[in-house]
Design a protein around this motif. Structure first.
Motif, PDB file in Angstrom:
ATOM      1  N   ARG A  51       0.841  -1.198   0.000  1.00 30.61           N
ATOM      2  CA  ARG A  51       0.000   0.000   0.000  1.00 30.61           C
ATOM      3  C   ARG A  51       0.875   1.247   0.000  1.00 30.61           C
ATOM      4  O   ARG A  51       1.882   1.303   0.707  1.00 30.61           O
ATOM      5  CB  ARG A  51      -0.882   0.044   1.238  1.00 30.61           C
ATOM      6  CG  ARG A  51      -1.912  -1.044   1.281  1.00 30.61           C
ATOM      7  CD  ARG A  51      -2.741  -0.914   2.536  1.00 30.61           C
ATOM      8  NE  ARG A  51      -3.688  -2.014   2.614  1.00 30.61           N
ATOM      9  CZ  ARG A  51      -4.560  -2.152   3.572  1.00 30.61           C
ATOM     10  NH1 ARG A  51      -4.612  -1.288   4.557  1.00 30.61           N
ATOM     11  NH2 ARG A  51      -5.391  -3.164   3.575  1.00 30.61           N
ATOM     12  N   LYS A  52       0.478   2.237  -0.760  1.00 23.61           N
ATOM     13  CA  LYS A  52       1.219   3.486  -0.823  1.00 23.61           C
ATOM     14  C   LYS A  52       0.666   4.476   0.201  1.00 23.61           C
ATOM     15  O   LYS A  52      -0.548   4.602   0.354  1.00 23.61           O
ATOM     16  CB  LYS A  52       1.134   4.101  -2.223  1.00 23.61           C
ATOM     17  CG  LYS A  52       1.848   3.289  -3.280  1.00 23.61           C
ATOM     18  CD  LYS A  52       1.746   3.965  -4.632  1.00 23.61           C
ATOM     19  CE  LYS A  52       2.469   3.179  -5.695  1.00 23.61           C
ATOM     20  NZ  LYS A  52       2.368   3.848  -7.009  1.00 23.61           N
ATOM     21  N   TYR A  53       1.600   5.151   0.890  1.00 23.28           N
ATOM     22  CA  TYR A  53       1.256   6.153   1.893  1.00 23.28           C
ATOM     23  C   TYR A  53       2.094   7.403   1.654  1.00 23.28           C
ATOM     24  O   TYR A  53       3.178   7.332   1.087  1.00 23.28           O
ATOM     25  CB  TYR A  53       1.539   5.644   3.312  1.00 23.28           C
ATOM     26  CG  TYR A  53       0.691   4.465   3.718  1.00 23.28           C
ATOM     27  CD1 TYR A  53      -0.537   4.662   4.339  1.00 23.28           C
ATOM     28  CD2 TYR A  53       1.107   3.167   3.481  1.00 23.28           C
ATOM     29  CE1 TYR A  53      -1.319   3.586   4.718  1.00 23.28           C
ATOM     30  CE2 TYR A  53       0.334   2.080   3.850  1.00 23.28           C
ATOM     31  CZ  TYR A  53      -0.890   2.297   4.465  1.00 23.28           C
ATOM     32  OH  TYR A  53      -1.664   1.237   4.832  1.00 23.28           O
ATOM     33  N   VAL A  54       1.615   8.532   2.142  1.00 28.66           N
ATOM     34  CA  VAL A  54       2.337   9.788   2.062  1.00 28.66           C
ATOM     35  C   VAL A  54       3.164   9.955   3.331  1.00 28.66           C
ATOM     36  O   VAL A  54       2.674   9.710   4.432  1.00 28.66           O
ATOM     37  CB  VAL A  54       1.362  10.976   1.909  1.00 28.66           C
ATOM     38  CG1 VAL A  54       2.098  12.296   1.919  1.00 28.66           C
ATOM     39  CG2 VAL A  54       0.541  10.825   0.631  1.00 28.66           C
ATOM     40  N   ARG A  55       4.419  10.370   3.154  1.00 34.11           N
ATOM     41  CA  ARG A  55       5.294  10.642   4.289  1.00 34.11           C
ATOM     42  C   ARG A  55       5.973  11.986   4.075  1.00 34.11           C
ATOM     43  O   ARG A  55       6.278  12.373   2.952  1.00 34.11           O
ATOM     44  CB  ARG A  55       6.382   9.561   4.438  1.00 34.11           C
ATOM     45  CG  ARG A  55       5.852   8.215   4.870  1.00 34.11           C
ATOM     46  CD  ARG A  55       5.376   8.268   6.310  1.00 34.11           C
ATOM     47  NE  ARG A  55       4.878   7.008   6.770  1.00 34.11           N
ATOM     48  CZ  ARG A  55       3.596   6.662   6.821  1.00 34.11           C
ATOM     49  NH1 ARG A  55       2.683   7.498   6.410  1.00 34.11           N
ATOM     50  NH2 ARG A  55       3.233   5.501   7.273  1.00 34.11           N
ATOM     51  N   ASP A  56       6.248  12.664   5.170  1.00 34.77           N
ATOM     52  CA  ASP A  56       6.964  13.933   5.127  1.00 34.77           C
ATOM     53  C   ASP A  56       8.425  13.669   4.782  1.00 34.77           C
ATOM     54  O   ASP A  56       8.981  12.650   5.202  1.00 34.77           O
ATOM     55  CB  ASP A  56       6.863  14.593   6.507  1.00 34.77           C
ATOM     56  CG  ASP A  56       6.907  16.088   6.450  1.00 34.77           C
ATOM     57  OD1 ASP A  56       6.192  16.664   5.617  1.00 34.77           O
ATOM     58  OD2 ASP A  56       7.656  16.677   7.238  1.00 34.77           O
ATOM     59  N   ASN A  57       9.046  14.564   4.033  1.00 36.34           N
ATOM     60  CA  ASN A  57      10.473  14.448   3.787  1.00 36.34           C
ATOM     61  C   ASN A  57      11.213  14.633   5.101  1.00 36.34           C
ATOM     62  O   ASN A  57      10.795  15.428   5.942  1.00 36.34           O
ATOM     63  CB  ASN A  57      10.931  15.476   2.761  1.00 36.34           C
ATOM     64  CG  ASN A  57      10.429  15.160   1.368  1.00 36.34           C
ATOM     65  OD1 ASN A  57       9.965  14.059   1.082  1.00 36.34           O
ATOM     66  ND2 ASN A  57      10.515  16.124   0.484  1.00 36.34           N
ATOM     67  N   PRO A  58      12.314  13.912   5.282  1.00 34.73           N
ATOM     68  CA  PRO A  58      13.049  13.991   6.555  1.00 34.73           C
ATOM     69  C   PRO A  58      13.560  15.396   6.853  1.00 34.73           C
ATOM     70  O   PRO A  58      14.045  16.091   5.970  1.00 34.73           O
ATOM     71  CB  PRO A  58      14.228  13.038   6.348  1.00 34.73           C
ATOM     72  CG  PRO A  58      13.851  12.177   5.207  1.00 34.73           C
ATOM     73  CD  PRO A  58      12.916  12.978   4.360  1.00 34.73           C
ATOM     74  N   ASP A  59      13.405  15.807   8.087  1.00 33.84           N
ATOM     75  CA  ASP A  59      13.995  17.029   8.616  1.00 33.84           C
ATOM     76  C   ASP A  59      13.987  16.898  10.140  1.00 33.84           C
ATOM     77  O   ASP A  59      13.375  15.987  10.675  1.00 33.84           O
ATOM     78  CB  ASP A  59      13.277  18.295   8.126  1.00 33.84           C
ATOM     79  CG  ASP A  59      11.865  18.469   8.655  1.00 33.84           C
ATOM     80  OD1 ASP A  59      11.519  17.879   9.699  1.00 33.84           O
ATOM     81  OD2 ASP A  59      11.101  19.215   8.051  1.00 33.84           O
ATOM     82  N   PRO A  60      14.658  17.774  10.852  1.00 27.21           N
ATOM     83  CA  PRO A  60      14.741  17.613  12.306  1.00 27.21           C
ATOM     84  C   PRO A  60      13.470  17.970  13.075  1.00 27.21           C
ATOM     85  O   PRO A  60      13.374  17.714  14.259  1.00 27.21           O
ATOM     86  CB  PRO A  60      15.875  18.560  12.705  1.00 27.21           C
ATOM     87  CG  PRO A  60      15.952  19.556  11.614  1.00 27.21           C
ATOM     88  CD  PRO A  60      15.496  18.849  10.371  1.00 27.21           C
TER      89      PRO A  60
END
Length: 72
Positions: A51-60
């Motif tokens: 299944r495809k999900y949306v994730r935030d791009n990595p940052d602190p």
């Protein structure tokens, strides 16, 4: 930039819908398609168990994550 926030409304807290700006319950499939079309920046797609999900791009920062910790 409009933030995408997961609603954690699926089984085991999965995101079946997302809040995007004034749209409160955008289905996961529609959100994924919009991200794949480049309509949202700062996020990417991950595939988990097919299944495809949306994730935030990595940052602190944690405050801008798709899956924010909900205050109780």
């Amino acid at each position: 930039m409009t933030k995408i926030i997961g609603n954690n409304d699926g089984e085991n807290g999965r995101n079946e819908t997302y809040k995007i700006g004034s749209r409160k319950k955008v289905p996961r499939s529609v959100t994924v398609k919009e991200v794949e079309q480049g309509k949202h920046s700062g996020v990417h797609i991950v595939k988990i168990n097919g299944r495809k999900y949306v994730r935030d791009n990595p940052d602190p920062s944690k405050k801008d994550n798709v899956n924010r910790t909900k205050k109780r």
